[in-house]
Structure formats: structure tokens, C-alpha cells
Design a protein around this motif. Sequence first.
Motif, PDB file in Angstrom:
ATOM      1  N   LYS A  82      44.452  38.050  39.082  1.00  0.00           N
ATOM      2  CA  LYS A  82      44.786  39.422  39.505  1.00  0.00           C
ATOM      3  C   LYS A  82      45.270  40.237  38.308  1.00  0.00           C
ATOM      4  O   LYS A  82      44.909  41.408  38.152  1.00  0.00           O
ATOM      5  CB  LYS A  82      45.854  39.367  40.615  1.00  0.00           C
ATOM      6  N   GLU A  87      42.298  41.137  36.187  1.00  0.00           N
ATOM      7  CA  GLU A  87      41.559  42.210  36.870  1.00  0.00           C
ATOM      8  C   GLU A  87      42.247  43.558  36.643  1.00  0.00           C
ATOM      9  O   GLU A  87      41.584  44.560  36.333  1.00  0.00           O
ATOM     10  CB  GLU A  87      41.483  41.884  38.362  1.00  0.00           C
ATOM     11  N   ASP A  88      43.569  43.586  36.786  1.00  0.00           N
ATOM     12  CA  ASP A  88      44.325  44.828  36.575  1.00  0.00           C
ATOM     13  C   ASP A  88      44.234  45.303  35.127  1.00  0.00           C
ATOM     14  O   ASP A  88      44.097  46.503  34.866  1.00  0.00           O
ATOM     15  CB  ASP A  88      45.794  44.644  36.964  1.00  0.00           C
TER      16      ASP A  88
END
Length: 143
Positions: free
Chosen positions: A59, A62-63
Motif C-alpha cells: 500500500k 502504491e501511494d
Amino acid sequence: HEVNAEPQNPSRRRDGERDVIMAGNADEVSWDDQQNICAFGRLNTRLHEVNAELKAKSKIVEDLDEASNELIIADDDTVRFSVGETFVTVDNDDAETMLQAQITEVGAEVSALEKEKKDITSAMAELKEKLYKKFGNNINLEE
């Protein structure tokens, strides 16, 4: 006087109000077997922790990728870059360098976690093989 009509089965005993199925060799669990069972449990717990960490790290990656894409299309020469709990105004080029450094750092952490996951899975498979070989279906080692 009560008569027990059930055939005697040496692998079954009465424990209070319930039947307890005894493993064929359950009374012969050695110290090494106990250590292997405990090791499997610890590895299983760590595997779940590693999987959760990998999910969190993916995550983050991805960010960071999304932030990098946003930085490319930004019109401003400077951006506010998050450092801990504060924001610092930096040039776009510096922000891109800082983002790439963070992506590289998190990528290295993901690689280390993937290696640990592989090692844990391998060790668990080895323990499973040993324990199932000795205890058969009398032991449940599912994750």
C-alpha cells in the motif's frame, strides 16, 4: 448396575461427558516432537505477521507511486513534501529524488520480507513433513 454395550476401543477414552479420541501414538509425543509443534506454531504466527507487513508495504509503494505520478503532472515549481508529521516545501526535482529514495527503501524492505516469507514457508513445510510422517492425520498443522 450398568452394562457398557460399546466395544472397547483402546484409542478412545471417556473424559467426563465427552469422548476423547486418542492418537495412536499420542502418549508417545517426545520432547523433540513438542519442540517441532511449537516451532511450527511460532513460524505460522510470524508468517501471518509477514503477510500483514507485506500488505501494508505494498500500500505504501502504491501511494508513493501515485505521489510520483502526481508530481510529474504538477504545474508548481515547489511542492509540500511530508517528512514525518510535518510538511516541507521543496523543489519538484528534490521531491522526485526524495520520493525515489523512499520507493527504493520500501522496495528493499519488501524484498527482505519476501525472502523471510520464503524461508518461513520452507521451514514450515519441513516441519509439516516430519510431524505428519509421525502422527499422520492425528495432527492438524494447517495455517
